[in-house]
Design a protein around this motif. Structure first.
Motif, PDB file in Angstrom:
ATOM      1  N   GLY A  42       5.117 -22.846  43.686  1.00 22.35           N
ATOM      2  CA  GLY A  42       5.192 -22.210  42.371  1.00 22.35           C
ATOM      3  C   GLY A  42       4.116 -21.159  42.198  1.00 22.35           C
ATOM      4  O   GLY A  42       4.362 -20.082  41.642  1.00 22.35           O
ATOM      5  N   GLY A  43       2.911 -21.461  42.680  1.00 23.44           N
ATOM      6  CA  GLY A  43       1.807 -20.506  42.590  1.00 23.44           C
ATOM      7  C   GLY A  43       2.093 -19.248  43.389  1.00 23.44           C
ATOM      8  O   GLY A  43       1.799 -18.133  42.941  1.00 23.44           O
ATOM      9  N   LEU A  44       2.683 -19.427  44.572  1.00 21.32           N
ATOM     10  CA  LEU A  44       3.021 -18.275  45.408  1.00 21.32           C
ATOM     11  C   LEU A  44       4.156 -17.469  44.780  1.00 21.32           C
ATOM     12  O   LEU A  44       4.088 -16.242  44.674  1.00 21.32           O
ATOM     13  N   TYR A  45       5.204 -18.173  44.347  1.00 25.79           N
ATOM     14  CA  TYR A  45       6.366 -17.487  43.775  1.00 25.79           C
ATOM     15  C   TYR A  45       6.046 -16.803  42.443  1.00 25.79           C
ATOM     16  O   TYR A  45       6.789 -15.929  42.008  1.00 25.79           O
ATOM     17  N   ARG A  46       4.969 -17.161  41.828  1.00 23.59           N
ATOM     18  CA  ARG A  46       4.538 -16.470  40.613  1.00 23.59           C
ATOM     19  C   ARG A  46       4.163 -15.017  40.947  1.00 23.59           C
ATOM     20  O   ARG A  46       4.243 -14.136  40.097  1.00 23.59           O
ATOM     21  N   HIS A  47       3.765 -14.782  42.199  1.00 20.80           N
ATOM     22  CA  HIS A  47       3.317 -13.449  42.612  1.00 20.80           C
ATOM     23  C   HIS A  47       4.342 -12.704  43.474  1.00 20.80           C
ATOM     24  O   HIS A  47       4.448 -11.481  43.388  1.00 20.80           O
ATOM     25  N   PHE A  48       5.046 -13.433  44.326  1.00 22.50           N
ATOM     26  CA  PHE A  48       5.995 -12.817  45.255  1.00 22.50           C
ATOM     27  C   PHE A  48       7.237 -13.694  45.381  1.00 22.50           C
ATOM     28  O   PHE A  48       7.128 -14.921  45.448  1.00 22.50           O
ATOM     29  N   SER A  49       8.398 -13.065  45.493  1.00 24.87           N
ATOM     30  CA  SER A  49       9.647 -13.820  45.580  1.00 24.87           C
ATOM     31  C   SER A  49      10.100 -14.076  47.012  1.00 24.87           C
ATOM     32  O   SER A  49      10.972 -14.909  47.238  1.00 24.87           O
ATOM     33  N   SER A  50       9.502 -13.362  47.987  1.00 25.49           N
ATOM     34  CA  SER A  50       9.930 -13.531  49.379  1.00 25.49           C
ATOM     35  C   SER A  50       8.884 -12.949  50.325  1.00 25.49           C
ATOM     36  O   SER A  50       8.015 -12.181  49.916  1.00 25.49           O
ATOM     37  N   THR A  51       9.038 -13.295  51.610  1.00 27.13           N
ATOM     38  CA  THR A  51       8.149 -12.698  52.611  1.00 27.13           C
ATOM     39  C   THR A  51       8.430 -11.200  52.731  1.00 27.13           C
ATOM     40  O   THR A  51       7.515 -10.424  53.001  1.00 27.13           O
ATOM     41  N   SER A  52       9.666 -10.801  52.497  1.00 32.53           N
ATOM     42  CA  SER A  52       9.991  -9.363  52.522  1.00 32.53           C
ATOM     43  C   SER A  52       9.210  -8.620  51.453  1.00 32.53           C
ATOM     44  O   SER A  52       8.693  -7.523  51.699  1.00 32.53           O
ATOM     45  N   GLU A  53       9.124  -9.183  50.275  1.00 33.68           N
ATOM     46  CA  GLU A  53       8.387  -8.537  49.191  1.00 33.68           C
ATOM     47  C   GLU A  53       6.896  -8.442  49.527  1.00 33.68           C
ATOM     48  O   GLU A  53       6.260  -7.410  49.290  1.00 33.68           O
ATOM     49  N   ILE A  54       6.346  -9.504  50.094  1.00 37.93           N
ATOM     50  CA  ILE A  54       4.938  -9.485  50.500  1.00 37.93           C
ATOM     51  C   ILE A  54       4.719  -8.398  51.548  1.00 37.93           C
ATOM     52  O   ILE A  54       3.800  -7.589  51.442  1.00 37.93           O
ATOM     53  N   PHE A  55       5.582  -8.379  52.554  1.00 41.62           N
ATOM     54  CA  PHE A  55       5.418  -7.427  53.648  1.00 41.62           C
ATOM     55  C   PHE A  55       5.567  -5.998  53.156  1.00 41.62           C
ATOM     56  O   PHE A  55       4.804  -5.110  53.543  1.00 41.62           O
ATOM     57  N   ARG A  56       6.536  -5.780  52.291  1.00 39.36           N
ATOM     58  CA  ARG A  56       6.754  -4.440  51.732  1.00 39.36           C
ATOM     59  C   ARG A  56       5.489  -3.944  51.029  1.00 39.36           C
ATOM     60  O   ARG A  56       5.083  -2.805  51.188  1.00 39.36           O
ATOM     61  N   GLU A  57       4.841  -4.821  50.261  1.00 42.21           N
ATOM     62  CA  GLU A  57       3.613  -4.411  49.581  1.00 42.21           C
ATOM     63  C   GLU A  57       2.506  -4.094  50.589  1.00 42.21           C
ATOM     64  O   GLU A  57       1.735  -3.157  50.393  1.00 42.21           O
ATOM     65  N   LEU A  58       2.442  -4.862  51.671  1.00 42.42           N
ATOM     66  CA  LEU A  58       1.429  -4.603  52.699  1.00 42.42           C
ATOM     67  C   LEU A  58       1.611  -3.231  53.333  1.00 42.42           C
ATOM     68  O   LEU A  58       0.641  -2.481  53.479  1.00 42.42           O
ATOM     69  N   ILE A  59       2.820  -2.907  53.722  1.00 48.40           N
ATOM     70  CA  ILE A  59       3.007  -1.646  54.441  1.00 48.40           C
ATOM     71  C   ILE A  59       3.049  -0.445  53.510  1.00 48.40           C
ATOM     72  O   ILE A  59       2.852   0.680  53.952  1.00 48.40           O
ATOM     73  N   LEU A  60       3.289  -0.670  52.226  1.00 46.83           N
ATOM     74  CA  LEU A  60       3.329   0.446  51.287  1.00 46.83           C
ATOM     75  C   LEU A  60       1.964   0.749  50.690  1.00 46.83           C
ATOM     76  O   LEU A  60       1.810   1.723  49.957  1.00 46.83           O
ATOM     77  N   ASP A  61       0.964  -0.079  51.021  1.00 43.73           N
ATOM     78  CA  ASP A  61      -0.400   0.187  50.565  1.00 43.73           C
ATOM     79  C   ASP A  61      -0.883   1.437  51.287  1.00 43.73           C
ATOM     80  O   ASP A  61      -1.030   1.442  52.507  1.00 43.73           O
TER      81      ASP A  61
END
Length: 186
Positions: A42-61
């Motif tokens: 729940g704590g993780l999903y409060r910030h990101f809905s998937s590993t794709s979303e996490i990865f997208r934020e990493l590479i778009l930084d």
């Protein structure tokens, strides 16, 4: 000042960077991220809905030269600071996302994302190159061709660093070659 939510997002992104560098993109799960960060699902999903979303934020930084150019900093100083950072990134093979980027790109769902990412990266370098030419610190090179060489040379080194020890000499040669291209060796 960053709030607790911002600090948690940064912790997630840092942990995910390590995971993606270790495992690639396709083998990282949200459970892996929970385990690495100590967060509940729940704590993780409060910030990101998937590993794709996490990865997208990493590479778009993305980095930008705009503020330094606005302050009229030396183009050569901006270049040298950037190349120092790039050399360190090349040598940090354990933090390379090259394999994960390749896997993510091959999902087939992100073609336009990567096209846009590449275009923005090229545009940033072209902005610095044009600025350096305008100030007389850089040679009169073709900004687009130079930006492509800088980007693709770097990406090649990053990809190879996953499978061979590139070493300080090769990383230093990258900086030396880019500096020579743009400044004539200044």
């Amino acid at each position: 000042m960053a709030g607790k939510g911002d600090e948690t997002r940064k912790m997630i992104l840092d942990a995910a960077t390590e995971l993606f560098a270790e495992k690639g993109f396709k083998d990282v799960t949200m459970s892996d991220v929970c385990e690495r960060t100590g967060l509940s699902r729940g704590g993780l999903y409060r910030h990101f809905s998937s590993t794709s979303e996490i990865f997208r934020e990493l590479i778009l930084d993305e980095y930008s030269f705009d503020e330094q150019i606005r302050r009229k900093e030396s183009a050569v100083v901006i270049l040298k600071e950037t190349l120092k950072y790039v050399e360190e990134a090349i040598l940090q093979r354990e933090r390379s996302l090259s394999l994960a980027i390749y896997e993510y790109a091959n999902t087939g769902e992100n073609d336009s994302e990567f096209t846009a990412l590449e275009a923005r990266a090229k545009q940033r370098w072209m902005t610095l190159i044009r600025y350096g030419i305008r100030t007389g610190e850089f040679r009169k090179v073709n900004p687009e061709a130079a930006a492509e060489m800088i980007l693709y040379y770097y990406q090649g080194l990053r990809m190879w660093s996953r499978v061979v020890d590139i070493g300080k000499k090769a990383a230093g040669n990258y900086s030396k070659n880019v500096t020579e291209l743009l400044t004539g060796g200044k």
